[in-house]
Design a protein around this motif. Structure first.
Motif, PDB file in Angstrom:
ATOM      1  N   GLY A  15       0.782  -1.261   0.091  1.00 35.00           N
ATOM      2  CA  GLY A  15       0.083   0.038  -0.003  1.00 35.00           C
ATOM      3  C   GLY A  15       0.870   1.220  -0.124  1.00 35.00           C
ATOM      4  N   ILE A  16       0.279   2.391  -0.411  1.00 37.02           N
ATOM      5  CA  ILE A  16       0.797   3.648  -0.283  1.00 37.02           C
ATOM      6  C   ILE A  16      -0.045   4.640   0.762  1.00 37.02           C
ATOM      7  CG2 ILE A  16       2.189   3.382  -2.355  1.00 37.02           C
ATOM      8  CD1 ILE A  16      -0.145   5.176  -3.992  1.00 37.02           C
ATOM      9  N   SER A  47      -4.423  17.068   0.421  1.00 39.69           N
ATOM     10  CA  SER A  47      -5.885  17.604   0.799  1.00 39.69           C
ATOM     11  C   SER A  47      -6.681  17.334  -0.398  1.00 39.69           C
ATOM     12  CB  SER A  47      -5.763  19.219   1.141  1.00 39.69           C
ATOM     13  OG  SER A  47      -5.602  19.926  -0.137  1.00 39.69           O
ATOM     14  N   LEU A  48      -7.951  17.508  -0.449  1.00 36.50           N
ATOM     15  CA  LEU A  48      -8.849  17.186  -1.215  1.00 36.50           C
ATOM     16  C   LEU A  48      -8.677  17.971  -2.537  1.00 36.50           C
ATOM     17  CD1 LEU A  48     -11.252  15.518  -2.268  1.00 36.50           C
ATOM     18  CD2 LEU A  48     -12.979  17.349  -1.197  1.00 36.50           C
ATOM     19  N   TRP A  53      -6.063  10.798  13.032  1.00 39.49           N
ATOM     20  CA  TRP A  53      -5.038  11.856  13.389  1.00 39.49           C
ATOM     21  C   TRP A  53      -4.826  12.835  12.458  1.00 39.49           C
ATOM     22  CZ3 TRP A  53      -4.613   6.646  12.133  1.00 39.49           C
ATOM     23  CH2 TRP A  53      -3.931   6.517  10.884  1.00 39.49           C
ATOM     24  N   ALA A  54      -5.231  12.983  11.204  1.00 41.73           N
ATOM     25  CA  ALA A  54      -5.206  13.825  10.331  1.00 41.73           C
ATOM     26  C   ALA A  54      -6.076  13.907   9.369  1.00 41.73           C
ATOM     27  CB  ALA A  54      -3.686  14.029   9.643  1.00 41.73           C
ATOM     28  N   GLU A  60       6.053  10.467   7.949  1.00 37.55           N
ATOM     29  CA  GLU A  60       6.107  11.289   6.604  1.00 37.55           C
ATOM     30  C   GLU A  60       5.065  12.000   6.331  1.00 37.55           C
ATOM     31  OE1 GLU A  60       6.625   7.915   3.796  1.00 37.55           O
ATOM     32  OE2 GLU A  60       8.554   7.264   4.954  1.00 37.55           O
ATOM     33  N   VAL A  61       3.969  11.741   6.687  1.00 38.92           N
ATOM     34  CA  VAL A  61       2.656  12.786   6.258  1.00 38.92           C
ATOM     35  C   VAL A  61       2.201  13.483   7.343  1.00 38.92           C
ATOM     36  CG1 VAL A  61       2.366  10.912   4.462  1.00 38.92           C
ATOM     37  CG2 VAL A  61       1.085  10.732   6.784  1.00 38.92           C
ATOM     38  N   SER A  62       2.525  13.462   8.722  1.00 41.80           N
ATOM     39  CA  SER A  62       1.892  14.022   9.732  1.00 41.80           C
ATOM     40  C   SER A  62       3.058  14.800  10.570  1.00 41.80           C
ATOM     41  CB  SER A  62       1.405  13.126  10.637  1.00 41.80           C
ATOM     42  OG  SER A  62       0.299  12.399  10.173  1.00 41.80           O
ATOM     43  N   SER A  63       2.634  15.964  11.230  1.00 39.99           N
ATOM     44  CA  SER A  63       3.510  16.566  11.933  1.00 39.99           C
ATOM     45  C   SER A  63       3.710  15.862  13.545  1.00 39.99           C
ATOM     46  CB  SER A  63       3.056  17.996  12.256  1.00 39.99           C
ATOM     47  OG  SER A  63       1.839  18.141  12.989  1.00 39.99           O
TER      48      SER A  63
END
Length: 250
Positions: free
Chosen positions: A91-92, A97-98, A149-150, A196-199
């Motif tokens: 998976g990736i 954002s939309l 979480w995000a 990698e994708v969240s602060s």
């Protein structure tokens, strides 16, 4: 201890993280393992499988390519006798954002996370039917039902919700052939993907919202996969086993 002696397991996305932990735990329980991934680390995982006394068949596999999936299944049939257990883990996990997602972004996530699950399942089911036995475990995500979480995960969330829907319907189709298919639904697992994708603040907030107070370990999710791959799970099909430290409860 679960005994998978004489079973052959194929794991997609086995080069890192959850896939790696799953491949190694399956080997420790006696299974030979078809180690597949697009990343070169798959070779190291194959070596680690053999260090555990199991046979490893290492193959590059882009799960979006149905011909590649069939070729790997054919190789497993020829060299190991066929795939008894399939773990659809590849998976990736992009964060957009939309407003940022274009058609290509959307399609890429769906192709890998959802269509890849279909491609690999379709590749191994004929052999499982011939043998009257199979275990398929699909890795979904808590994001498929609750993004904890995000934001910025709408394509990922859709793909992982689709994995659960596919699992439930396919279970009805496959049950008469002696094949079970289930999903595991992880929350935040400490593979480095979230970072990698969240602060750091978002991750800290998600951990604080998790009743057990931490991220899960890849080996903890692998344990759930191995159970669903086993004889004791023969009466479990179409289920979603949530492994999230309780985050979807709150």
């Amino acid at each position: 201890m679960i005994d998978l002696t004489d079973r052959v397991a194929m794991v997609t996305g086995a080069g890192r993280g959850i896939g790696k932990a799953t491949a190694l735990l399956l080997a420790e329980q006696g299974a030979d393992v078809v180690v597949t991934d697009v990343v070169p680390e798959r070779e190291d995982v194959g070596d680690a499988v053999e260090d555990r006394g199991a046979t490893a068949l290492v193959r590059e596999l882009d799960v979006t390519d149905p011909a590649q999936a069939r070729a790997v299944a054919d190789d497993a049939e020829a060299e190991l006798g066929g795939v008894d257990v399939l773990v659809n883990n590849a998976g990736i996990f992009p964060a957009q954002s939309l407003d940022e997602i274009d058609h290509e972004d959307w399609q890429r996530v769906i192709d890998v996370n959802l269509t890849g699950t279909f491609n690999c399942t379709s590749a191994v089911v004929p052999g499982m039917r011939d043998r009257g036995y199979g275990r398929i475990v699909n890795v979904s995500s808590a994001a498929g039902g609750r993004v904890g979480w995000a934001g910025s995960l709408s394509h990922y969330a859709a793909s992982k919700a689709g994995v659960v829907g596919f699992t439930r319907s396919a279970a009805i189709d496959l049950a008469p052939d002696g094949i079970t298919i289930n999903a595991v639904v992880p929350g935040m697992i400490d593979t480095g993907a979230a970072e990698e994708v969240s602060s750091p603040e978002e991750i800290e907030a998600a951990v604080a919202a998790t009743p057990v107070g931490r991220q899960g370990e890849p080996e903890e999710l692998a344990s759930a996969v191995v159970y669903l791959s086993s004889e004791p799970a023969a009466f479990v099909t179409g289920a979603s086993l949530v492994v999230d430290g309780g985050i979807t409860l709150v």
